[in-house]
Design an enzyme around this catalytic site. Structure first.
Site: not given
Ligand code: GLC
Length: 750
Positions: A405, A408, A479
């Protein structure tokens, strides 16, 4: 522009054309794929997306005219004129693409004064009057439609919008006016009246596609840097174009079978007992589920590759308990590595010189979850190896998949400056080039680590990526929120990701941000039960989203559709198997198979699963009927057996517990009896769901776990059905323990 054509040179599959001011290189990759490279920046650019030389020998001719050079393969003709204008025709001489000869109108009404007023009221104005240093403008026809481009928001047909390729973590509710999201897949499918072709711009710098927003006369691509490096992909059908694109950038590999089961996640499962309670909840409610995700909560202070033993107990105890319930645990790993002396990842990263530096050569620091953090320089193979090796501790202790995650890369103190120093392998470059490749290389590191350490087919989920990442990772759409509009958007978003090579993709079921309701949850489960990655995920602070949080009706509806998913699992797995050869996705927009039917060119509310199943979910609050369009052919209502002629709209009653599903005439669909989790028992019986008509199907079976299929350890069944409904089975390949019985379940047609 480039001036007149002076001469050309021919070398194997490469034709170099010298204009007065510019050199243009044509590379014949295959008869139907030609690369047009205008090397503004780097002639020997090594692609991140295309990892091997994909060119195959094929014959072509070059003809020279007074102001023009024509290069002709069996399937494409490229005409290059003075000044670099290019026209492309298909094998039958039909015009596919033509450079626009006029001048861009540059959004005339936008000027400095207007911009200042708009900015004063808080509007963010794109500067439309901008000519990109790398730019190409193509003529646009009124009937042209556009598809692909990865995870962009909005509708299936991208005509009329401008999109940006710059991987972006945007927490606000995503709407169709968003230019960019987390992924950059600069692959565009152009569907013309009676023709189709693809354009892959292999350039990772910030770029845009303006698809008829600025003008109805042209569309254009522009990039802030790099080459104009465009692969023209021909084909008789959209299917062939998608196959051509994945021939270049790679197909989605076979996943482990359990990864196709339901997955449960939440940011905020704060302890081992939280996770186990959820796992037991699934079993107690008899809802099949295969995986549970551990979000950032499991780490010590968000330090990657650490484990919070206080809350979660010993890792092997938790993974063992989950395993005994049939759950496979998946852990999140973010790139931001806490900037803290004595933290082993920091110490090793500094010692090995693995982190990116600022323009002055000092360690670059920005904040993410752990506070100040450093960012691994994933473009270098030694950094990827270092990172990959750290998965050992998780994988050898029972963690079965890794979720990448924030890659980017996301950063809380403003975006990384463009001049941050990074590498593309040995070549030193900057964030400006590497931004859109950051997630790609992180996912590649993770894939390679899991493969090396576990020997299993790696299960990686990534949020950010570039073209070609499908070889390493599945993706989710980031998200989203518990909004009906986001349920609606999931369909075109996943369909376009599929057309862009990402056969294995999904959206957070139920929505990540905001609060879900019972009705939305039920409809989301229905709409997503055929989506390749089927994961319920939600954010801290929102209403919890396990099905039982919404009462008994939601539990029953969830069970019904999750069981349906597990029933259709062998069909979905077969589609993945086929996709490894063809590059075609599991979840498909109708336009992929019915491209000349104008009814489906803008169809956002239904989709196909393979070619044989049509799914038309209710995605509007309060609605209990669905207007379903059935394309050409004959279709059967899965629930009632009712038969319909295609090319018509029908009205289907769809109360909360009903997902409209139609099966095409002449289908053989392999199914299994549902289980609570993959691996609960060996599948000994295969059931073939059939609809009237002559049919055939290839069914693939292997251990669903590792790479032994590459050594031939699999079965490939070929089923043929005649008009009378008799099925014959031929073994196309047999080197795996087969089923004890194969039964036929004809759909009771009315
Ligand atoms: C980001 C991710 C989400 C995750 C969060 C905490 O917002 O997109 O899926 O739960 O980070 O890690």
């Amino acid at each position: 522009m480039y001036g007149n054509i002076l001469s050309y040179e021919q070398n194997d599959n490469q034709i170099t054309i010298y204009f007065e001011k510019q050199k243009v290189i044509l590379q014949i990759i295959r008869e139907d794929i030609v690369r047009v490279l205008v090397p503004y920046w780097m002639e020997d650019y090594q692609s991140a997306a295309i990892e091997e030389d994909k060119s195959v020998p094929c014959t072509y001719t070059v003809e020279e005219y007074e102001n023009m050079i024509t290069v002709k393969t069996g399937k494409l003709t490229i005409k290059l004129e003075d000044d670099g204008y290019m026209d492309v025709y298909d094998g039958s001489g039909k015009l596919l693409m033509s450079d626009y000869r006029g001048i861009r109108t540059l959004g005339g009404e936008v000027n400095d004064e207007a911009n200042a007023l708009l900015a004063a009221e808080g509007h963010v104005m794109e500067n439309m009057a901008y000519n990109y240093p790398v730019q190409t403008v193509k003529a646009l026809d009124t009937t042209d439609c556009f598809y692909g481009l990865g995870d962009k928001t909005g509708f299936i047909n991208k005509r009329g919008y401008e999109y940006e390729n710059w991987n972006s973590d945007l927490p606000q509710a995503h709407t169709e006016s968003f230019p960019a999201l987390y992924k950059s897949i600069p692959f565009l499918i152009c569907k013309k009246k009676n023709a189709v072709f693809g354009l892959f711009f292999d350039n990772s710098f910030r770029s845009i596609f303006n698809l008829g927003k600025e003008s109805e006369d042209y569309f254009f691509y522009g990039a802030e840097g790099g080459n104009l490096d465009c692969y023209i992909i021909g084909g008789n059908t959209m299917v062939e174009v998608v196959s051509g694109y994945t021939y270049l950038t790679g197909t989605t590999p076979l996943p482990q079978r359990w990864t196709l089961g339901l997955q449960q996640s939440r940011w905020g499962y704060e302890s081992a007992s939280d996770l186990l309670e959820v796992a037991r909840g699934y079993r107690n409610h008899r809802i099949p589920c295969d995986a549970i995700h551990l979000d950032i909560d499991y780490m010590q202070g968000f330090r990657v590759f650490t484990w919070n033993e206080k809350q979660y107990g010993p890792i092997e105890r938790l993974t063992g308990d989950l395993k005994s319930l049939g759950f496979k645990p998946v852990c999140i790993i973010d790139p931001g590595t806490k900037y803290e002396k004595e933290y082993f990842m920091y110490e090793e990263g500094v010692l090995g010189d693995y982190f990116v530096k600022d323009a002055e050569g000092k360690l670059y620091v920005n904040a993410v979850w752990p506070g100040d953090a450093n960012f691994p320089d994933f473009g270098r193979s030694e950094v990827r190896e270092w990172w990959a090796s750290h998965h050992e501790g998780l994988l050898s202790n029972g963690i079965m998949g890794i979720w990448n995650d924030m890659n980017e890369p996301a950063s809380f103190h403003g975006e990384l400056p463009e001049d941050v120093q990074m590498h593309f392998e040995e070549r030193q470059t900057t964030h400006e080039e590497m931004h859109n490749l950051y997630g790609h290389f992180m996912a590649k590191a993770t894939y390679e680590g899991i493969k090396e350490i576990s020997g299993r087919r790696p299960f990686v989920i990534t949020r950010a990526c570039y073209a070609g990442t499908q070889k390493y990772s599945t993706v989710w759409t980031g998200d989203n929120q518990s909004l009906w509009s986001h349920l609606q958007m999931m369909i075109p978003q996943l369909c376009n990701l599929g057309l862009s090579g990402f056969a294995f993709c999904g959206a957070d079921v139920g929505g990540f941000g905001a609060d879900c309701t019972k009705e939305l949850m039920c409809r989301w489960i229905e709409a997503a039960c055929f989506s390749p990655l089927f994961r319920n995920h939600s954010a801290r602070g929102t209403k919890r989203q396990e099905p039982w949080q919404f009462g008994e009706e939601c539990v029953d509806i969830t069970r019904k559709y999750v069981e349906l998913r597990y029933r259709f699992l062998p069909y979905i797995y077969d589609l993945f198997y086929q996709g490894t050869k063809t590059g075609l996705p599991v979840m498909r927009p109708l336009v992929l198979h019915y491209e000349d039917d104008p009814e489906v060119q803008n169809m956002n509310g239904e989709f196909l699963v393979g070619e044989n199943i049509l799914v038309a979910p209710v995605v509007v609050e309060g609605e209990n009927k669905k207007i379903v369009y059935l394309p050409e052919g004959v279709w059967y209502d899965y629930w009632t057996g009712e038969c319909f002629q295609g090319r018509q709209y029908i009205m289907k009653d769809a109360p909360l517990e009903t997902l409209p599903i139609y099966i095409k005439a002449g289908s053989i669909i392999p199914t299994y009896d549902p289980v609570q989790y993959i691996g609960q028992r060996t599948y000994t019986t295969l059931r073939l769901l059939t609809t009237p008509g002559v049919a055939s199907w290839n069914h693939y079976l292997d251990n669903g776990k590792d790479f032994r299929y590459k050594d031939g350890k699999y079965n490939l069944y070929h089923f043929e059905k005649d008009m009378a409904g008799n099925i014959t089975t031929t073994m196309l390949h047999e080197n795996f323990p087969g089923y004890l019985s194969i039964m036929v379940d004809p759909l009771l047609a009315k």
